[in-house]
Design an enzyme around this catalytic site. Structure first.
Site, short mmCIF file in Angstrom:
data_model
loop_
_atom_site.label_atom_id
_atom_site.label_comp_id
_atom_site.label_asym_id
_atom_site.label_seq_id
_atom_site.Cartn_x
_atom_site.Cartn_y
_atom_site.Cartn_z
N CYS A 107 -13.85 3.43 -28.49
CA CYS A 107 -15.12 4.12 -28.66
C CYS A 107 -15.82 4.34 -27.33
CB CYS A 107 -15.99 3.36 -29.64
SG CYS A 107 -15.16 3.22 -31.22
N GLY B 281 0.77 -1.24 0.00
CA GLY B 281 0.00 0.00 0.00
C GLY B 281 0.79 1.28 0.00
N GLU C 238 4.05 -6.83 1.67
CA GLU C 238 3.48 -7.13 0.36
C GLU C 238 3.49 -5.91 -0.55
OE1 GLU C 238 -0.50 -8.35 1.35
OE2 GLU C 238 0.11 -10.29 2.12
N ARG D 103 -5.92 3.01 -15.66
CA ARG D 103 -5.92 3.80 -14.43
C ARG D 103 -6.52 5.21 -14.59
NH1 ARG D 103 -2.07 5.41 -12.14
NH2 ARG D 103 -2.85 5.25 -10.02
N TYR E 9 -9.77 5.32 -12.23
CA TYR E 9 -9.60 6.02 -10.95
C TYR E 9 -9.46 7.52 -11.13
CZ TYR E 9 -7.73 1.32 -9.76
OH TYR E 9 -7.52 -0.02 -9.60
C1 PLP Z 1 -3.06 -5.05 -3.87
C2 PLP Z 1 -2.52 -5.67 -2.65
C3 PLP Z 1 -1.21 -5.39 -2.24
C4 PLP Z 1 -0.30 -4.43 -2.95
O1 PLP Z 1 -0.72 -3.11 -2.86
P1 PLP Z 1 0.23 -1.93 -3.39
O2 PLP Z 1 -0.54 -0.71 -3.12
O3 PLP Z 1 0.46 -2.15 -4.84
O4 PLP Z 1 1.50 -2.00 -2.62
C5 PLP Z 1 -0.74 -6.05 -1.12
N1 PLP Z 1 -1.52 -6.93 -0.45
C6 PLP Z 1 -2.79 -7.20 -0.82
C7 PLP Z 1 -3.58 -8.18 -0.04
C8 PLP Z 1 -3.33 -6.58 -1.93
O5 PLP Z 1 -4.58 -6.86 -2.29
#
Ligand code: PLP
Length: 420
Positions: free
Chosen positions: A342, A239, A273, A312, A316
């Protein structure tokens, strides 16, 4: 820091001119810098140096095998959200014990596949999922390593589509119910509790929401310990945001320090992650100018890449910088940069001031390495673009441009519709 730089008014990726790459591989074209990928991975990894941790790259951000392989060679694992992503990780040569599997909708075949693969852990998002995993583990005569994904009810202050840690979001289990769920898991014979996880959203540009959710999770870990539930892995998700425009997200080291400050005294392995922060600014999308035109209201630059290639901006309303690959005119031109699809929502950028382009000029959409190609589609029957990896003076095709033939792969006209 990334390796897309202007040299004498011309854009380069590492040591190769983008213009040469576009001539060689055609447009639209995704281009990634290997040095940037490695640099970003190492920066993130070393920020947690000295604390036991595992970086599981979020495969959904960019799942090309060559990209996955790059991180695997750096010691990384994978955060997956589908059986297809488990498959990709294995094809890229991952150690299965470095795969964590999140997502609210894991199917029975996907669960079986992950169990047989022998992944590190399932991040479970509901009681029903827990029961199914227990049942499948039993039928395979094994124990499923699990953690619960906790929804800490934290506002990450990001786009509503990419915020995941609020009560109203579909993700995780309510933190107030977590203790009971862990007790239930403890009673299941084919479940082995190994961890706890949480992921509150994407493109987060402050450390506070991470710290706030971590504090809530820490409180839960303490309560669990009292119930003799031992947590070995603390997965704090991904995130961390990047700079697309004027955002000033914390540097990975600042992010790491804020987290490590909270968990210094815990005897735990941290799982991270990251997705966007590693690949986002390591890739670009190059498009060719087809036409320009003006209405009474505004100007349009029509390029050969559309929302099917990069969604994107449309999805968004995301800002991505667009720069000319070579500056050919001193005259400025204010325009929307739109694709051939289109749909009025088919734009890459709006109301941008650029050097006036000629037909055939190349434009580069920056920061396209994350949630770029992976979200592409064949809408309007457009073959998906090629992907190229640059390492120093060399470029490697890491995905062929799709052909018309590939577009119809798997389709069939039933016999009764055929001529007699
Ligand atoms: C999408 C996601 C991430 C990665 O998010 P980023 O904003 O790209 O770092 C990590 N963990 C889970 C469970 C996700 O769904």
């Amino acid at each position: 820091m990334n390796h897309f730089q202007l040299k004498n008014n011309e854009l380069f990726c590492e040591e190769i001119s983008i213009k040469n790459l576009a001539e060689k591989w055609g447009t639209p074209l995704y281009i990634y810098s290997h040095s940037t990928l490695c640099h970003h991975f190492r920066t993130f990894d070393s920020a947690f140096q000295g604390y036991p941790h595992l970086i599981c790259f979020s495969v959904k951000a960019n799942s090309n095998l060559a990209i996955l392989r790059t991180f695997i060679k750096e010691g990384g694992g994978g955060d997956v959200v589908s059986g297809g992503e488990v498959f990709r990780c294995l094809k890229a040569g991952i150690d299965p014990k470095k795969i964590v599997y999140s997502g609210v909708g894991k199917t029975k075949p996907e669960i079986d596949f992950a169990l047989k693969t022998g992944i590190l852990m399932f991040n479970i998002e509901s009681t029903q999922e827990l029961n199914l995993i227990n049942q499948q583990a039993k039928s395979l005569n094994t124990k499923a390593p699990v953690s619960f994904r906790i929804n800490p009810d934290i506002d990450p202050k990001t786009h509503p589509y990419i915020s995941t840690g609020l009560k109203k979001n579909k993700f995780g289990i309510d933190i107030s119910q977590a203790l009971n769920k862990y007790k239930l898991a403890q009673s299941l014979k084919n479940i082995e509790i190994v961890g706890i996880s949480c992921h509150i959203g994407s493109q987060i540009t402050e450390t506070a929401p991470f710290v706030e959710s971590l504090r809530k999770v820490k409180g839960l870990i303490k309560r669990l310990k009292e119930e003799a539930v031992i947590i070995r892995f603390l997965d704090i998700g991904g995130g961390l945001g990047i700079t697309y425009d004027k955002e000033t997200p914390p540097h990975p080291s600042e992010y790491a320090q804020a987290i490590l400050r909270e968990i210094r005294d815990e005897d735990i392995t941290l799982v991270l992650e990251p997705g966007r922060v590693i690949v986002g600014n390591a890739g670009i999308l190059v498009a060719k100018v087809l036409y320009t035109k003006s209405s009474s209201e505004k100007n349009f630059i029509i390029v050969d890449a559309g929302m099917n290639d990069l969604i994107r901006p449309s999805l968004y309303d995301a800002y991505q910088e667009v720069i000319p690959v070579k500056i050919s005119s001193a005259k400025k031109y204010r325009a929307d940069i739109v694709g051939p699809i289109c749909e009025s929502g088919d734009f890459l950028a709006r109301d941008r001031l650029l050097p006036e382009p000629q037909n055939g000029d190349l434009l580069s959409v920056m920061s396209a390495g994350a949630y770029g190609f992976v979200m592409s589609s064949n809408y309007n029957s457009r073959p998906r673009p090629a992907e190229v990896l640059v390492a120093g003076k060399r470029s490697y095709l890491i995905r062929q441009r799709e052909s018309y033939k590939k577009l119809i792969r798997g389709e069939k006209i039933p016999g009764f519709l055929m001529p007699e």
